[in-house]
Design a protein around this motif. Sequence first.
Motif, PDB file in Angstrom:
ATOM      1  N   GLY A 177       1.388  -1.086  12.043  1.00 44.63           N
ATOM      2  CA  GLY A 177       2.416  -2.052  11.084  1.00 44.63           C
ATOM      3  C   GLY A 177       3.596  -1.365  11.889  1.00 44.63           C
ATOM      4  N   ASN A 199       0.737  -1.147   0.082  1.00 44.48           N
ATOM      5  CA  ASN A 199      -0.143  -0.141   0.055  1.00 44.48           C
ATOM      6  C   ASN A 199       0.731   1.449  -0.077  1.00 44.48           C
ATOM      7  OD1 ASN A 199      -2.468  -1.365   0.022  1.00 44.48           O
ATOM      8  ND2 ASN A 199      -2.313  -1.518   2.292  1.00 44.48           N
ATOM      9  N   THR A 242      -8.848   0.496   6.923  1.00 42.06           N
ATOM     10  CA  THR A 242      -7.793   1.470   6.110  1.00 42.06           C
ATOM     11  C   THR A 242      -7.511   0.877   4.711  1.00 42.06           C
ATOM     12  OG1 THR A 242      -6.602  -0.357   7.084  1.00 42.06           O
ATOM     13  CG2 THR A 242      -6.488   1.869   8.369  1.00 42.06           C
ATOM     14  N   LEU A 301       0.612   5.159  11.108  1.00 39.39           N
ATOM     15  CA  LEU A 301      -0.927   5.510  11.181  1.00 39.39           C
ATOM     16  C   LEU A 301      -1.385   5.943  12.529  1.00 39.39           C
ATOM     17  CD1 LEU A 301      -3.480   5.780   9.875  1.00 39.39           C
ATOM     18  CD2 LEU A 301      -3.743   3.400  10.198  1.00 39.39           C
TER      19      LEU A 301
HETATM   20  C1  LIG Z   1      -3.814  -0.814   4.913  1.00 43.82           C
HETATM   21  C2  LIG Z   1      -2.957  -0.648   5.945  1.00 43.82           C
HETATM   22  N1  LIG Z   1      -3.530  -0.183   7.169  1.00 43.82           N
HETATM   23  C3  LIG Z   1      -2.641  -0.245   8.271  1.00 43.82           C
HETATM   24  C4  LIG Z   1      -1.216  -0.086   8.066  1.00 43.82           C
HETATM   25  C5  LIG Z   1      -0.469   0.142   9.173  1.00 43.82           C
HETATM   26  O1  LIG Z   1       0.268   1.453   9.166  1.00 43.82           O
HETATM   27  P1  LIG Z   1       1.728   1.715   9.784  1.00 43.82           P
HETATM   28  O2  LIG Z   1       2.723   0.925   9.200  1.00 43.82           O
HETATM   29  O3  LIG Z   1       1.796   3.145   9.539  1.00 43.82           O
HETATM   30  O4  LIG Z   1       1.427   1.475  11.305  1.00 43.82           O
HETATM   31  C6  LIG Z   1      -0.789  -0.284   6.863  1.00 43.82           C
HETATM   32  C7  LIG Z   1       0.599  -0.394   6.705  1.00 43.82           C
HETATM   33  O5  LIG Z   1       1.034  -0.719   5.500  1.00 43.82           O
HETATM   34  C8  LIG Z   1      -1.673  -0.536   5.778  1.00 43.82           C
HETATM   35  O6  LIG Z   1      -0.973  -0.850   4.401  1.00 43.82           O
END
Ligand SMILES: Cc1ncc(COP(=O)(O)O)c(C=O)c1O
Length: 413
Positions: free
Chosen positions: A235, A128, A370, A239
């Motif tokens: 991740g 993503n 997300t 976020l």
């Molecule tokens: C669809 C989706 N949601 C949530 C996240 C989590 O984000 P972060 O890595 O900034 O914590 C990701 C990370 O790639 C993601 O692709």
Amino acid sequence: MTMNASPSVYLNPRYQQGAISAAGFFPASELKSVKADIEQWPGYEATPLLPLPDLAAAHGVKSVLYKDEGGRFGLGSFKAIGGAYAVQRLVQQRVREQQGIDVSVSQILENDLGRTCGLVVACATDGNHGRSVAWAARLFGLPCHIYVHANVSPNRRAALQELGATVVAVPGVYDDAVNRASTDASTHGWTIVSDTSYPGYSEIPFNVMLGYTVMFDEILDQAPEPITHVFIQCGVGALPASICAYFAARSPATKLIVVEPERAACLLESARGGAIVNLDGDLATLMAGLACGCPSHLAWSVLREGAAAFMTAPEELTVRGLRMLAKRQPAIISGETGAAGLAGFLAASEGPQRDALGLNRDSVVLLIGTEGATDPDLYQTILKLPDDDVSGFCQSFLQRARRNALNQAASQK
Ligand SMILES: Cc1ncc(COP(=O)(O)O)c(C=O)c1O
């Protein structure tokens, strides 16, 4: 729905309401300009915030609000506004260095300034984030190299190629792709656009997080009443940290619960240990976007005091959550990673920590879907499973992912 897998919930002893807003993580002037900029990108539209009253009633809370990011800029996830915004800022910075002028988004696009500024961008991705960087590179006319690890599916790789990026497959896990991207970028003079920060590298990940704030702005405009809880998938933590910092200023009473996969819970382990913990296991999970073993340093600096709790979401519950959303009328389409926050809520609302998290009949819960079905084949496979096969499917998927990671690691020795 019966919960047969119990989550691990860790209440953060360092949680301190007000600690983040006092530090002013996002300057007000930056928040204003990011919104104005992203609203100028072709195809900008606020994504919907959907009330799910039946889910709220079934789980004993006042309401559940679901922000559906599947339609964001046609890229399938909220990430569309993060990496792309960091790319835009890099083009602006390059033009300022070369021509001594500040240029707006429309000036860059009208005068094709990206194509002539000499910038080349690169990043590692689970899918993503790379899509966002590749999309912006195409928009602004920059060459783009994207590095993916062994468990990134062929569909996700193809989506990156369709956006015009050069895709490089790297044996191993996400962090191996990060290392290879970084080596190649320093050899060729490319700029790494990463969503994760480490000592000495924080400006670009900060801009990624700044990009995400446009989504939070929309949420607070759309929410019919104050939000008490957010279950947010994690991740590397960019976020959750960006919503944490943003809400600390505009909705300080909201409790943030960080949700990770069981085998990739690097923020939860960091919170337990009181300092950053890097995991080096196989990170096997169906939630591809959350298969991260190393927290972003910038994210940790916010979450260590800003998150009320950290928890893991059982894989099976994510799959059941995804299927539950798909069966609604009208259907809500969420990928595996997109349903992780929902899985966290489902588990916590029925788990022993419900009271400790302050969940009750007055709670207004925000979930962020997300992503949409960013891996359409996997999504269809999951939808078609008979109910009784969900558990077995999750187990064999994870076994395969672990074997893959082990084989990759062995082949590197
Ligand atoms: C669809 C989706 N949601 C949530 C996240 C989590 O984000 P972060 O890595 O900034 O914590 C990701 C990370 O790639 C993601 O692709």
